[in-house]
Design an enzyme around this catalytic site. Structure first.
Site, PDB file in Angstrom:
ATOM      1  N   ARG A  66       2.293   9.384  10.656  1.00 13.91           N
ATOM      2  CA  ARG A  66       3.288   8.481  10.985  1.00 13.91           C
ATOM      3  C   ARG A  66       3.389   8.193  12.551  1.00 13.91           C
ATOM      4  O   ARG A  66       3.940   8.894  13.069  1.00 13.91           O
ATOM      5  CB  ARG A  66       4.536   8.602  10.510  1.00 13.91           C
ATOM      6  CG  ARG A  66       4.760   8.849   9.026  1.00 13.91           C
ATOM      7  CD  ARG A  66       6.162   9.309   8.881  1.00 13.91           C
ATOM      8  NE  ARG A  66       6.274   9.346   7.226  1.00 13.91           N
ATOM      9  CZ  ARG A  66       6.405   8.670   6.080  1.00 13.91           C
ATOM     10  NH1 ARG A  66       6.130   7.271   6.309  1.00 13.91           N
ATOM     11  NH2 ARG A  66       6.559   8.978   4.986  1.00 13.91           N
ATOM     12  N   ASN A 115      19.160   6.392   4.012  1.00 16.46           N
ATOM     13  CA  ASN A 115      18.529   7.536   3.153  1.00 16.46           C
ATOM     14  C   ASN A 115      18.886   7.177   1.722  1.00 16.46           C
ATOM     15  O   ASN A 115      18.123   7.483   0.903  1.00 16.46           O
ATOM     16  CB  ASN A 115      19.660   8.813   3.456  1.00 16.46           C
ATOM     17  CG  ASN A 115      18.831   9.520   4.661  1.00 16.46           C
ATOM     18  OD1 ASN A 115      17.962   9.057   5.259  1.00 16.46           O
ATOM     19  ND2 ASN A 115      19.406  10.738   5.162  1.00 16.46           N
ATOM     20  N   HIS A 119      -1.871  15.261   5.608  1.00 15.06           N
ATOM     21  CA  HIS A 119      -0.445  15.415   6.132  1.00 15.06           C
ATOM     22  C   HIS A 119      -0.736  16.390   7.339  1.00 15.06           C
ATOM     23  O   HIS A 119       0.459  16.793   7.874  1.00 15.06           O
ATOM     24  CB  HIS A 119       0.391  15.843   5.141  1.00 15.06           C
ATOM     25  CG  HIS A 119       1.791  15.762   5.638  1.00 15.06           C
ATOM     26  ND1 HIS A 119       2.626  16.731   5.794  1.00 15.06           N
ATOM     27  CD2 HIS A 119       2.797  14.565   5.951  1.00 15.06           C
ATOM     28  CE1 HIS A 119       3.713  16.254   6.095  1.00 15.06           C
ATOM     29  NE2 HIS A 119       3.731  15.139   6.263  1.00 15.06           N
ATOM     30  N   HIS A 147      12.944  19.695  11.606  1.00 16.31           N
ATOM     31  CA  HIS A 147      11.807  19.412  11.326  1.00 16.31           C
ATOM     32  C   HIS A 147      10.562  20.312  11.254  1.00 16.31           C
ATOM     33  O   HIS A 147       9.534  20.235  10.387  1.00 16.31           O
ATOM     34  CB  HIS A 147      11.122  18.071  11.808  1.00 16.31           C
ATOM     35  CG  HIS A 147      10.019  17.136  11.266  1.00 16.31           C
ATOM     36  ND1 HIS A 147       8.672  17.134  11.409  1.00 16.31           N
ATOM     37  CD2 HIS A 147      10.173  16.535  10.057  1.00 16.31           C
ATOM     38  CE1 HIS A 147       8.003  16.445  10.714  1.00 16.31           C
ATOM     39  NE2 HIS A 147       8.954  16.147   9.812  1.00 16.31           N
TER      40      HIS A 147
END
Length: 627
Positions: A347, A52, A406, A546
């Protein structure tokens, strides 16, 4: 007498996006101290923290680097990042002692036997030295991002040695169970293999990070390879050197890389602690999380279309089977009555069952088109490969629109009927089992018609105009309207996102608070406004939070939405996202139960306030579970 102005009860404290994100990474680092986590899982969080921080300096710092570099606030960011790095180094040393209790030992070269030293000398000569580069100091401005370097010289800085990222940083000691040795320590032991003239000189470790950004205007697959090559040329934003690094050499590096003193970190070696994932992966299963029981929707995988003809389905991953999404795509590929498939892919990784199903469907003669996003940061190369694989199989890859796509949508037309999957997460088999996300399968005409319209518009390179779903700025409009409708003493608002930084939405929330509404915020990572007396929660636990979802009381008739968008200006203004309503009453109740469980969580929680963040651990209410 002038009239006294009444101060509103809730006054905003503003935080920069970068400072908020670093606070989130500190929450990640805190997981290494969790008493209820197995040892190796706590160590895994140390690796996540390290990755990160690299992402912070390569991507998330870019705005502040361009606009605020050198300011007191920027120096505060550097101080916080350094504090975390120093703390992580101390944690690493503590882990080394704890690992010994598991029979895992990270050895120094001095602890190796003569035979082991001879073996590793041969390994370095045969496997490592041919892959390293010897670089003159004049080339410092061209050094690569995130590679491991060593510096050496007699008096002045004379030699730089580069080790590619492909080399393992941690090696098992043959014949010594649980024994490991760091590559960096071995290289120091045999510096003569890497320096000219077989000199035996001390080596000092360092690494740097460059900003990694693709041109925002690029929207063409043909330009992607060139753009990826150019990304390597970003400015250096960060340099870290080991604590014993000669000061004059460090200054030479700093000046050549055009860094300020506060952008150079002195840290105890080893640098880049992400290598500890090797220990986690090879360590005993008894010191890892036990597998969770995954619930599977009865009868769905066998015949998804028959199931959905009777009722919609909402799943909460990973507690409910992500494999159901893959089964839906696989059934569509195999069913002769399926005529067309559409998918948004962001992704998806190197191996992907959904993508393979789309390829099978195209080869079977079905009409298959995908919106494969070539600008998914750090996943561009994998998606470039998928672009070629799709094209070779007859899958139409739609042109990239000017905005990133997205959204998470999968559309199937079968014998004149329409079916959709809408999600909050990526169509990625690894993430689908590690991230908490919501999946909605539906045949509701309002939803299927809008998803069809969405794909048709983007294929024709037009802006989608939707009736029920929301995309682009219409998501903000929906949320503003809903928040304003709850801005009264009986109003109640629940927002769950990864990021909440959009100024109009934050202002609307403040107004709702000051008019008496109850506001519950569950924000995993970045939140740029806080209010004293408002309990804002961040959940950090075993699974990466998420899911994006909202709920508005609406006079007791709750309205619930979910979607792919975080509440950031870029998501709402510069991307095509999809936000969808949860229409079926039983599915609405399910999402509300999940949200209320997370509001009540006292096991994985941090309470965010203007004065800092407080942990809430050790309780019995675990919001990271189903039911």
């Amino acid at each position: 007498m002038p009239k006294k102005v009444k101060t509103p009860p809730y006054v905003a404290t503003h935080i920069t996006q970068e400072a908020s994100w670093l606070s989130f990474n500190r929450r990640v680092l805190e997981q290494t101290r969790r008493p209820d986590f197995p040892l190796l899982e706590r160590l895994r969080f140390l690796a996540i923290w390290a990755s990160n921080l690299d992402e912070f300096f390569s991507a998330r710092i870019s705005r502040a680097f361009a606009e605020e570099r050198g300011s007191p606030s920027y120096q505060e960011l550097m101080k916080e990042a350094l504090d975390q790095a120093e703390e992580a180094s101390r944690f690493y040393l503590e882990f080394l002692k704890a690992l010994e209790g598991l029979g895992i030992h990270i050895l120094e070269p001095s602890q190796l036997t003569k035979a082991e030293k001879r073996y590793f000398g041969a390994y370095l000569a045969e496997e490592v030295a041919p892959l390293t580069d010897l670089i003159r100091p004049e080339a410092i401005p061209e050094l690569a991002s995130q590679a491991l370097y060593f510096a050496s010289g007699e008096g002045a800085l004379q030699h730089l040695i580069r080790f590619p990222e492909s080399l393992p940083r941690l090696l098992e000691v043959p014949g010594r169970e649980g024994g490991f040795v760091r590559l960096g320590a071995l290289v120091r032991m045999r510096s003569d293999l890497f320096l000219p003239g077989n000199q035996k000189l001390p080596l000092f470790e360092f690494r740097l990070i460059r900003l990694a950004q693709l041109a925002r205007s690029r929207a063409d697959w043909d330009e992607l390879p060139e753009a990826l090559e150019a990304r390597l040329d970003g400015k250096v934003s960060h340099l870290e050197v080991e604590e014993d690094f000669p000061p004059l050499w460090a200054e030479t590096l700093r000046v050549a890389l055009e860094l300020e003193p506060w952008e150079v970190f002195r840290i105890s070696p080893p640098l880049d602690l992400s290598f500890v994932t090797t220990i986690v992966d090879r360590g005993p299963e008894s010191e890892k999380f036990k597998p969770i029981t995954i619930e599977k929707p009865k009868g769905f995988a066998k015949d998804p279309f028959n199931y959905l003809n009777r009722r919609d389905l909402l799943l909460y991953h990973p507690f409910e089977d992500y494999g159901a999404v893959e089964a839906f795509a696989q059934a569509a590929a195999q069913d002769p009555r399926v005529e067309a498939l559409r998918a948004t892919l962001y992704r998806i990784g190197e191996e992907n069952g959904i993508a393979q199903s789309l390829i099978k469907a195209a080869r079977a003669g079905k009409d298959v088109a995908v919106l494969l996003e070539g600008r998914a940061r750090f996943d561009e190369l994998a998606n470039l490969e998928w672009n070629l694989r799709f094209a070779g199989a007859g899958v139409r890859v739609l042109p990239l629109p000017s905005k990133k796509v997205h959204a998470k949508a999968l559309y199937v037309r079968r014998a004149g009927s329409e079916y959709v999957h809408l999600g909050t997460g990526n169509y990625n088999p690894i993430n689908g089992r590690l991230y908490t996300d919501l999946s909605l399968f539906s045949t509701h005409p309002a939803l299927t018609a809008d998803v069809r319209t969405f794909f048709e518009a983007l294929e024709q390179q037009q802006t989608p105009v939707l009736a029920t779903l929301r995309t682009g700025p219409a998501i903000r409009d929906l949320l503003l309207e809903s928040i304003q409708a709850e801005a009264h003493k009986k109003g109640e608002i629940i927002l769950k996102f990864n990021h909440l930084t959009d100024p109009p939405l934050l202002q609307a929330l403040e107004e709702a608070l000051n008019r008496g509404a109850r506001v519950h915020l569950i924000v995993r990572s970045t939140l740029t406004t806080l209010w004293e007396g408002v309990e804002v929660k961040s959940l950090v636990g075993r699974f990466l939070e998420h899911a994006r979802a909202v709920a508005f009381k609406a006079g007791g008739k709750w309205r619930v939405w979910a979607g792919s968008a975080d509440l950031m200006p870029r998501n709402l203004d510069r991307r095509y996202e999809l936000f969808f309503p949860i229409l079926a009453p039983r599915l609405k109740r399910k999402v509300l139960e999940i949200l209320r469980a997370q509001i009540a969580d006292d096991r994985n929680s941090f309470i965010l306030t203007p004065s800092g963040q407080q942990r809430r651990w050790g309780g019995k209410r675990d919001g990271q579970r189903l039911g």
